[in-house]
Design an enzyme around this catalytic site. Sequence first.
Site, PDB file in Angstrom:
ATOM      1  N   VAL A   1       0.799  -1.211   0.000  1.00  0.00           N
ATOM      2  CA  VAL A   1       0.196  -0.136  -0.016  1.00  0.00           C
ATOM      3  C   VAL A   1       0.943   1.567   0.072  1.00  0.00           C
ATOM      4  O   VAL A   1       1.548   1.516   0.953  1.00  0.00           O
ATOM      5  CB  VAL A   1      -0.956  -0.003   1.195  1.00  0.00           C
ATOM      6  CG1 VAL A   1      -1.670   1.269   1.252  1.00  0.00           C
ATOM      7  CG2 VAL A   1      -2.083  -1.139   0.952  1.00  0.00           C
TER       8      VAL A   1
ATOM      9  N   LYS B   1      -5.820   9.267  -4.095  1.00  0.00           N
ATOM     10  CA  LYS B   1      -5.380  10.661  -4.264  1.00  0.00           C
ATOM     11  C   LYS B   1      -4.221  10.751  -4.251  1.00  0.00           C
ATOM     12  O   LYS B   1      -3.595  11.792  -4.251  1.00  0.00           O
ATOM     13  CB  LYS B   1      -6.123  11.387  -2.942  1.00  0.00           C
ATOM     14  CG  LYS B   1      -5.285  10.948  -1.655  1.00  0.00           C
ATOM     15  CD  LYS B   1      -5.954  11.786  -0.348  1.00  0.00           C
ATOM     16  CE  LYS B   1      -5.552  11.184   0.744  1.00  0.00           C
ATOM     17  NZ  LYS B   1      -5.787   9.811   0.900  1.00  0.00           N
TER      18      LYS B   1
ATOM     19  N   GLU C   1      -5.881  -1.392  13.631  1.00  0.00           N
ATOM     20  CA  GLU C   1      -4.997  -1.919  14.839  1.00  0.00           C
ATOM     21  C   GLU C   1      -6.113  -3.021  15.726  1.00  0.00           C
ATOM     22  O   GLU C   1      -5.472  -3.041  16.717  1.00  0.00           O
ATOM     23  CB  GLU C   1      -4.740  -0.762  15.499  1.00  0.00           C
ATOM     24  CG  GLU C   1      -3.374  -0.139  14.734  1.00  0.00           C
ATOM     25  CD  GLU C   1      -2.868   1.171  15.542  1.00  0.00           C
ATOM     26  OE1 GLU C   1      -1.961   1.703  14.848  1.00  0.00           O
ATOM     27  OE2 GLU C   1      -3.269   1.842  16.514  1.00  0.00           O
TER      28      GLU C   1
ATOM     29  N   LYS D   1      -2.835 -16.609  27.448  1.00  0.00           N
ATOM     30  CA  LYS D   1      -1.212 -16.947  27.758  1.00  0.00           C
ATOM     31  C   LYS D   1      -0.914 -16.960  26.018  1.00  0.00           C
ATOM     32  O   LYS D   1       0.321 -17.024  25.850  1.00  0.00           O
ATOM     33  CB  LYS D   1      -1.286 -18.382  28.154  1.00  0.00           C
ATOM     34  CG  LYS D   1      -1.246 -18.550  29.559  1.00  0.00           C
ATOM     35  CD  LYS D   1      -0.975 -19.825  29.941  1.00  0.00           C
ATOM     36  CE  LYS D   1      -1.120 -20.102  31.426  1.00  0.00           C
ATOM     37  NZ  LYS D   1       0.033 -19.369  32.405  1.00  0.00           N
TER      38      LYS D   1
ATOM     39  N   ARG E   1       6.330  10.862  13.495  1.00  0.00           N
ATOM     40  CA  ARG E   1       5.035  10.326  14.351  1.00  0.00           C
ATOM     41  C   ARG E   1       5.504   9.344  15.368  1.00  0.00           C
ATOM     42  O   ARG E   1       5.046   8.317  15.581  1.00  0.00           O
ATOM     43  CB  ARG E   1       4.039   9.754  13.323  1.00  0.00           C
ATOM     44  CG  ARG E   1       3.496  10.480  12.636  1.00  0.00           C
ATOM     45  CD  ARG E   1       1.825   9.989  12.368  1.00  0.00           C
ATOM     46  NE  ARG E   1       1.254  10.524  10.886  1.00  0.00           N
ATOM     47  CZ  ARG E   1       1.358   9.686   9.934  1.00  0.00           C
ATOM     48  NH1 ARG E   1       1.767   8.579   9.775  1.00  0.00           N
ATOM     49  NH2 ARG E   1       0.655  10.123   8.828  1.00  0.00           N
TER      50      ARG E   1
END
Length: 430
Positions: free
Chosen positions: A130, A159, A322, A343, A381
């Site tokens: 990507v 875009k 996420e 576990k 970031r």
Amino acid sequence: MRLLKRGRIRLLLKLTIALGSLSILSLLTRSNPVWNPSSVLRYSWLEHTDSDDSPEKVCNCSAILKGEREALEQAKLLTSNQDFLKSVHIPDEHYMNATEDCSAFKLRRKYFTSPLSQEEEDFPLAYSMVVHHKVQSFERLLRAIYAPQNIYCVHVDKKAKSSVLFAIWAITACFPNIFLVSQPVDVVYAAWPRVQADLNCMADLYNTSTKWKYFINLCGLDFPLKTNLEIVRTLRSLSGRNSLESEKMPAGKVWRVRNAHEIIDGGIQRTGKAKEPPPFNITIMSGNAYIVVSRGFIRSVLEDRRVLALMEWGKDTYSPDEFLWATIQRMLGVPGSTWPHSKYDMSDVIAIARLVRWQWHEGSRDSPDSVYPDCQGSRVRSICVNGAGDLKWMLKQPHLFANKFDIDTDPVAVYCLEKYLRKRALSELQ
Ligand SMILES: *[C@@H]1O[C@H](CO)[C@@H](O)[C@H](O)[C@H]1NC(C)=O
Ligand SMILES: *[C@@H]1O[C@H](CO)[C@@H](O)[C@H](O)[C@H]1NC(C)=O
Ligand SMILES: *[C@@H]1O[C@H](CO)[C@@H](O)[C@H](O)[C@H]1NC(C)=O
Ligand SMILES: *[C@@H]1O[C@H](CO)[C@@H](O)[C@H](O)[C@H]1NC(C)=O
């Protein structure tokens, strides 16, 4: 750049996708030649050498990989020199030109054109990539992971600048086993379309070939730490299991799936409405966007009705990338998954999918809170953009890939990594 009408390019793109699938079919149905180890000698020219004439060759990569201070300081000096960075940079337009003659392009860029071993040929991989900018980084990544028996789906953000799309299209059109995704989307950071981009590639990859064994997703600023053979051997040793971060959701992230969101002006915002609990009473887990999963896992993503319901439910959550893969990984019956019990929780440091270093986990080894050594490059970031000084440590880690590498900020790191991987791939032939 040559002035081609956008409509015509679109048509060309569609044609390439169609032709790409066709040629992949013929590629995958041809009878396999007998593997001949004496062909090893034919490959020596494929090594990356200093005569390849790249500006980075002034660096001593063997000294850099050993972590020698003098060589690292020289690399740091170079990468802080704007003229040097400019001399390395290749504009997008170059790739339209450079790929006009595909065989010349592959030859000059030293792409592998046949499988390096029977073992690799028998274990093809599927990649979803990507990307939205930095074509040069993309091409270097592609070259590092390219093998003719693998299959690659590239998602270019809707875009993205047209020069990016044209350049990547031009590169992919040179290879029968690389194609552009059939349905590109407008990716919005932390929102559902990021997942959709991978999903669309998953569907295309699943539909195009039945042969590949494992799926790996990448973004444009990733780079491998292992050769294709090492990746294949590691994946074979997983015996069908998946490897990805999947842990109990931290209390601080629960809001992401309890509140409804919407995309407004290219950003994600809360609507103010609370969300219903997930379908089938599924327990939402925490993880990240990057996964190493079996073909069966992808089948579940595309067909399992619980997963389809979970995805429908997750479309207005925050950062679904996420939690989605991490959650599917703990669902009963999904191939390669693990039990939901804590576990079996797997952290990003233990999973082999991606080495990422967050600023707040950095520190020296004797500090009780540190997870990995300090970043020697820069940060974006809060994530380390790896520099030459990070290589020595990284190459000892079990991860197949690392994020982030950026040729525009530290080309030396990528250059030395490329040389290392190529040398290793060729020495594996002996
Ligand atoms: C590069 O570094 C290696 C390892 O320290 C050293 O053996 C070699 O002589 C160096 N090469 C050059 C050209 O300085
Ligand atoms: C494209 O290729 C031609 C001939 O190979 C060359 O003269 C020209 O400078 C190239 N243009 C770019 C932008 O690289
Ligand atoms: C796969 O291809 C078939 C036939 O072209 C199509 O009907 C189906 O929707 C595709 N599946 C996916 C997941 O894209
Ligand atoms: C849903 O899951 C929770 C814990 O995972 C459990 O305590 C509860 O009984 C389940 N509810 C239903 C309706 O299955």
